[in-house]
Design a protein around this motif. Structure first.
Motif, PDB file in Angstrom:
ATOM      1  N   UNK A  12     -23.967  35.771 -41.062  1.00 49.64           N
ATOM      2  CA  UNK A  12     -24.418  36.364 -42.319  1.00 49.64           C
ATOM      3  C   UNK A  12     -23.304  36.312 -43.352  1.00 49.64           C
ATOM      4  N   UNK A  13     -22.074  36.648 -42.926  1.00 54.26           N
ATOM      5  CA  UNK A  13     -20.946  36.586 -43.839  1.00 54.26           C
ATOM      6  C   UNK A  13     -20.693  35.173 -44.343  1.00 54.26           C
ATOM      7  N   UNK A  14     -20.781  34.183 -43.446  1.00 55.66           N
ATOM      8  CA  UNK A  14     -20.545  32.791 -43.836  1.00 55.66           C
ATOM      9  C   UNK A  14     -21.604  32.309 -44.818  1.00 55.66           C
TER      10      UNK A  14
ATOM     11  N   UNK B 107     -18.136  26.963 -40.134  1.00 57.30           N
ATOM     12  CA  UNK B 107     -17.124  27.257 -41.160  1.00 57.30           C
ATOM     13  C   UNK B 107     -16.461  25.972 -41.628  1.00 57.30           C
TER      14      UNK B 107
ATOM     15  N   UNK C  37     -23.700  47.384 -33.537  1.00 53.94           N
ATOM     16  CA  UNK C  37     -23.980  45.984 -33.216  1.00 53.94           C
ATOM     17  C   UNK C  37     -22.704  45.179 -33.079  1.00 53.94           C
ATOM     18  N   UNK C  38     -21.616  45.688 -33.643  1.00 52.05           N
ATOM     19  CA  UNK C  38     -20.378  44.913 -33.617  1.00 52.05           C
ATOM     20  C   UNK C  38     -19.469  45.320 -32.485  1.00 52.05           C
TER      21      UNK C  38
ATOM     22  N   UNK D 168     -18.482  41.796 -45.357  1.00 47.70           N
ATOM     23  CA  UNK D 168     -18.989  40.464 -45.042  1.00 47.70           C
ATOM     24  C   UNK D 168     -17.958  39.399 -45.389  1.00 47.70           C
ATOM     25  N   UNK D 169     -17.209  39.640 -46.454  1.00 47.30           N
ATOM     26  CA  UNK D 169     -16.224  38.638 -46.851  1.00 47.30           C
ATOM     27  C   UNK D 169     -14.946  38.771 -46.045  1.00 47.30           C
TER      28      UNK D 169
ATOM     29  N   UNK E 119     -14.535  40.045 -43.181  1.00 45.45           N
ATOM     30  CA  UNK E 119     -14.680  39.791 -41.750  1.00 45.45           C
ATOM     31  C   UNK E 119     -14.380  38.335 -41.426  1.00 45.45           C
ATOM     32  N   UNK E 120     -14.639  37.443 -42.374  1.00 45.29           N
ATOM     33  CA  UNK E 120     -14.357  36.030 -42.108  1.00 45.29           C
ATOM     34  C   UNK E 120     -12.862  35.797 -41.972  1.00 45.29           C
TER      35      UNK E 120
ATOM     36  N   UNK F 189     -29.984  42.768 -38.537  1.00 44.29           N
ATOM     37  CA  UNK F 189     -28.877  41.948 -39.010  1.00 44.29           C
ATOM     38  C   UNK F 189     -29.345  40.704 -39.749  1.00 44.29           C
TER      39      UNK F 189
ATOM     40  N   UNK G 211     -23.719  38.593 -37.333  1.00 42.15           N
ATOM     41  CA  UNK G 211     -23.011  39.251 -38.426  1.00 42.15           C
ATOM     42  C   UNK G 211     -22.067  38.274 -39.120  1.00 42.15           C
ATOM     43  N   UNK G 212     -21.300  37.528 -38.320  1.00 42.43           N
ATOM     44  CA  UNK G 212     -20.347  36.588 -38.923  1.00 42.43           C
ATOM     45  C   UNK G 212     -21.108  35.452 -39.609  1.00 42.43           C
TER      46      UNK G 212
ATOM     47  N   UNK H  84     -25.183  39.757 -31.519  1.00 41.60           N
ATOM     48  CA  UNK H  84     -25.189  40.507 -32.771  1.00 41.60           C
ATOM     49  C   UNK H  84     -23.921  40.231 -33.581  1.00 41.60           C
ATOM     50  N   UNK H  85     -22.805  40.085 -32.907  1.00 38.32           N
ATOM     51  CA  UNK H  85     -21.573  39.744 -33.636  1.00 38.32           C
ATOM     52  C   UNK H  85     -21.700  38.365 -34.262  1.00 38.32           C
TER      53      UNK H  85
ATOM     54  N   UNK I 120     -11.786  37.216 -38.581  1.00 37.84           N
ATOM     55  CA  UNK I 120     -12.433  36.659 -37.404  1.00 37.84           C
ATOM     56  C   UNK I 120     -11.822  35.332 -37.009  1.00 37.84           C
ATOM     57  N   UNK I 121     -11.506  34.526 -38.010  1.00 38.54           N
ATOM     58  CA  UNK I 121     -11.059  33.181 -37.679  1.00 38.54           C
ATOM     59  C   UNK I 121      -9.557  33.053 -37.571  1.00 38.54           C
TER      60      UNK I 121
ATOM     61  N   UNK J  44     -18.710  30.924 -30.389  1.00 35.49           N
ATOM     62  CA  UNK J  44     -17.446  30.814 -31.123  1.00 35.49           C
ATOM     63  C   UNK J  44     -17.278  29.405 -31.649  1.00 35.49           C
TER      64      UNK J  44
ATOM     65  N   UNK K 170     -24.715  49.398 -38.032  1.00 30.99           N
ATOM     66  CA  UNK K 170     -24.282  48.027 -37.801  1.00 30.99           C
ATOM     67  C   UNK K 170     -22.968  47.998 -37.023  1.00 30.99           C
TER      68      UNK K 170
ATOM     69  N   UNK L 192     -23.641  34.153 -46.755  1.00 32.92           N
ATOM     70  CA  UNK L 192     -23.629  34.866 -48.029  1.00 32.92           C
ATOM     71  C   UNK L 192     -22.598  34.298 -48.985  1.00 32.92           C
TER      72      UNK L 192
ATOM     73  N   UNK M 121     -19.599  28.863 -34.611  1.00 36.06           N
ATOM     74  CA  UNK M 121     -19.142  29.508 -35.841  1.00 36.06           C
ATOM     75  C   UNK M 121     -18.002  28.725 -36.466  1.00 36.06           C
ATOM     76  N   UNK M 122     -17.099  28.252 -35.644  1.00 40.28           N
ATOM     77  CA  UNK M 122     -15.988  27.464 -36.193  1.00 40.28           C
ATOM     78  C   UNK M 122     -16.504  26.175 -36.818  1.00 40.28           C
TER      79      UNK M 122
END
Lengths: 267, 424
Positions: free
Chosen positions: B289-291, B232, A152-153, A88-89, A91-92, B320, B286-287, B282-283, A95-96, B225, A149, B293, B228-229
């Motif tokens: 969720x990461x942000x 963030x 899903x990705x 989870x960490x 991936x950020x 998810x 997921x992202x 779903x992607x 991703x960006x 996208x 999961x 958390x 999400x940006x």
């Protein structure tokens, strides 16, 4: 005692007769994460080297539950016993920004990932035996939470099966370690990719632990049913696979198992 | 991780272990206190943030969803660092209400808001928020609606059915402290002076989108996208991810995303069964969720789940998300005229509750819940069947009610369809 024997069966899995094996954790319409916590704490207590690919929860979640079960993940991580991929960490990061080099979660940047080769390389690097004579830790363990999961990705089921095959070859056959993975089984045929993944993994695994909800619905005292199935994938199916069923109730620091219908609430 | 840890537990990221290792004792007998933010490992007690409270079970930091009845069902509130997914009802009548309650609660508690929508401008959404009910007018509201009910006065003891007095009441009365969970009056708009004090960021898709010239690097839909940006950027600007440790006052960021997955976001999950970017939604989750958390934020997402053609995506979206609540309104269905449901406007299904930092979660025993929008309040109650007092037994109505909710939840684990089992 009826309620202890199930848990003792589970703890016997780490003993020598289950070295070099793939254990599949499956949950159907319930949450099977208690099995992941159990195996993580069990292997850490048994002084095995653990590589944990945590795709759905954060490090502190496993750490806090682990402390309830008697292990400290931070201590294990510092000592080098635990290699933790907190997806989870990380991936950020990937991703960006464009990653500098190969990254285990590279499949996030692709539309439909062909294979999980960078992730396999990460696992291989994490569990490779130490140079020098003395081995500090016992046989290595790869723990994955969870494989569904990945679908899903954007990863195909075939790619996940290939990844598990490669990991099994390295971890189980070459390094004589264990591989434990969790998948979700939806039951109904809605998710075909997931069904493909579950049946493919079931055929390869030596031990299947399947946590299901009760057929009669929600119950406060019995949270579900656990089916334990021992298999021998390499041999012919002449011998019958051994299977046991227990019902369980999850408590704050432990899980109590009992035979079907013999919940303490009923007796 | 943003969720609070017990006092003795270690900090979130392995990078900040130095302070955590000193407090390595982890018995559960330690007093649990609210600890906000896992990014910084220092200080046993942080200043508590307005509008939050620690969970009774494990010290997890909770925020209110804006509906005290829903808070009670979710185990005290929405945990900071998690995503609440609301499956919209068929004609999208009641889910915007929950969305507005969430945002209004944020304004009243002084949290920062991030509102994202593809349909309405966020400024317009904020103008439509309901007004909070002040402390002194609570009792009046409940008394007015209480007269229409046949519920007995709490001071009156039941003489015949005295066992029922011991049953817990589902409906939560107004909370005594005004710090957590407020009631809102949907007939009035939020006062302008309260709105002016609010700090919010808006994301309106038609303003942000530009014709995509290149394919997105991660193959997400362009709208996702950009969102999400934006999230963030706001998370790091507001410092909720612990990136400004010198900031003394901490605040929660409430993220509200409306109608995610609908075609307005550019996603064709609702249009075709085998869609091109079937992994976009779903992607994104997921992202997200990461942000969420990794920061002090709580997110509410509404999804038109009934429109998604591919049921596999619905299942993946559910797994998810942390908390999933489904709304089913009776409008337009045969249940609208069913006399058994005449007191209610719809059913509410708690499909999933997360197990955070714990092996167990606070699941409610009651699985049949119905909601109704009273004149000014939105209440959630246990579904009661009125006694059948007709002269002739009406068999159709009994069987209609006996059919349980079509989709068994993850917690309640119904493997069989209701109709096949009830054959007597």
């Amino acid at each position: 005692m009826a309620d202890r024997s199930g848990y003792q069966q589970m703890t016997a899995l780490g003993r020598s007769r289950l070295k070099g094996k793939l254990t599949l954790l499956c949950d159907a319409k319930t949450d099977g994460s208690f099995l992941v916590h159990h195996f993580l704490s069990f292997f850490l207590k048994a002084k095995c080297k653990v590589c944990f690919v945590a795709l759905v929860q954060s490090f502190s979640h496993y750490n806090i539950v682990g402390q309830k079960l008697g292990v400290s993940l931070t201590t294990a991580w510092e000592r080098g016993q635990l290699v933790f991929l907190e997806a989870l960490k990380t991936s950020l990061d990937i991703f960006f920004q464009t990653p500098a080099g190969p990254h285990p979660l590279q499949f996030l940047r692709e539309a439909s990932a062909r294979n999980l080769q960078p992730l396999y390389a990460f696992v291989q690097e994490a569990l490779k035996p130490e140079d020098g004579g003395e081995a500090t830790w016992r046989h290595p363990v790869l723990l994955v939470d969870d494989l569904s999961v990945l679908l899903s990705l954007g990863v195909r089921a075939v790619a996940v099966l290939d990844f598990i095959h490669y990991c099994r070859a390295t971890v189980c056959t070459e390094l004589k370690g264990n591989l434990v993975a969790l998948v979700h089984d939806s039951g109904d045929a809605a998710d075909e990719e997931n069904d493909l993944l579950v049946s493919g993994l079931s055929h390869q695994s030596h031990l299947i632990l399947r946590a299901e909800g009760l057929a009669t619905g929600f119950c406060k005292d019995v949270h579900g049913q656990l089916k334990v199935l021992w298999r021998r994938p390499s041999q012919a199916a002449a011998q019958r696979d051994r299977s046991l069923t227990y019902q369980y109730k999850i408590q704050d620091k432990t899980v109590s198992f009992f035979a079907k219908g013999l919940s303490p609430a009923v007796l | 991780m943003a969720a609070a840890a017990t006092c003795g537990a270690g900090a979130g990221s392995p990078g900040s272990v130095a302070a955590a290792v000193d407090r390595s004792s982890a018995t559960s007998f330690q007093r649990k206190g609210p600890r906000a933010g896992g990014a910084d490992g220092g200080g046993p007690r942080l200043v508590s943030i307005a509008g939050t409270r620690p969970s009774v079970r494990n010290g997890q930091l909770l925020v209110s969803t804006g509906l005290p009845a829903l808070d009670q069902l979710l185990g005290g509130g929405l945990a900071v660092g998690t995503v609440l997914l609301i499956e919209e009802d068929k004609y999208n009548i009641y889910s915007p209400l929950l969305f507005k309650y969430f945002l209004a609660e944020g304004i009243v508690s002084g949290h920062t808001l991030l509102v994202a929508s593809a349909r309405e401008h966020p400024a317009g959404i904020l103008q439509e928020l309901p007004a909070p009910l002040l402390d002194d007018s609570y009792e009046k509201e409940f008394d007015e609606d209480g007269c229409n009910h046949k519920t007995p006065d709490s001071s009156m003891k039941m003489k015949i059915a005295w066992r029922y007095q011991l049953l817990p009441k589902m409906e939560a009365g107004p909370v005594s402290s005004s710090r957590f969970g407020h009631y809102y009056d949907t007939s009035k708009k939020i006062p302008q002076e309260l709105l002016r004090t609010a700090k919010w960021h808006g994301f309106f898709l038609p303003e942000r989108i530009s014709p995509p010239l290149t394919v997105e690097p991660c193959h997400l839909t362009h709208g996702y996208m950009k969102l999400l940006e934006f999230i963030k950027k706001i998370v790091s600007e507001e410092g909720v991810d612990g990136s400004h440790p010198q900031k003394k006052t901490k605040n929660i960021l409430r993220i509200g995303i409306q109608s995610l997955g609908s075609p307005l976001w550019g996603d064709d999950a609702c249009c075709a069964e085998a869609c091109d970017d079937s992994h976009s939604l779903t992607k994104f989750l997921y992202v997200l969720r990461g942000l969420v958390r990794a920061s002090l934020s709580a997110c509410l997402v509404t999804v038109p789940a009934h429109l998604i053609q591919n049921k596999a995506i619905t299942a993946r979206v559910t797994s998810l998300s942390d908390t999933v609540v489904g709304l089913e309104s009776f409008v337009g269905s045969e249940r609208e005229t069913n006399p058994l449901y005449k007191d209610y406007h719809g059913l509410i299904h708690i499909r999933q509750i997360p197990r955070l930092n714990n092996l167990i979660c606070d699941e409610s025993d009651v699985k049949d819940l119905a909601f109704k929008l009273k004149r000014k309040l939105f209440t959630i109650e246990r579904l009661h069947l009125p006694p059948d007092l007709s002269d002739t037994v009406s068999r159709e109505s009994k069987q209609d009610v006996a059919v349980p909710a079509p989709r068994p939840g993850r917690g309640c684990s119904g493997l069989a369809e209701g109709e096949k089992h009830l054959d007597f």
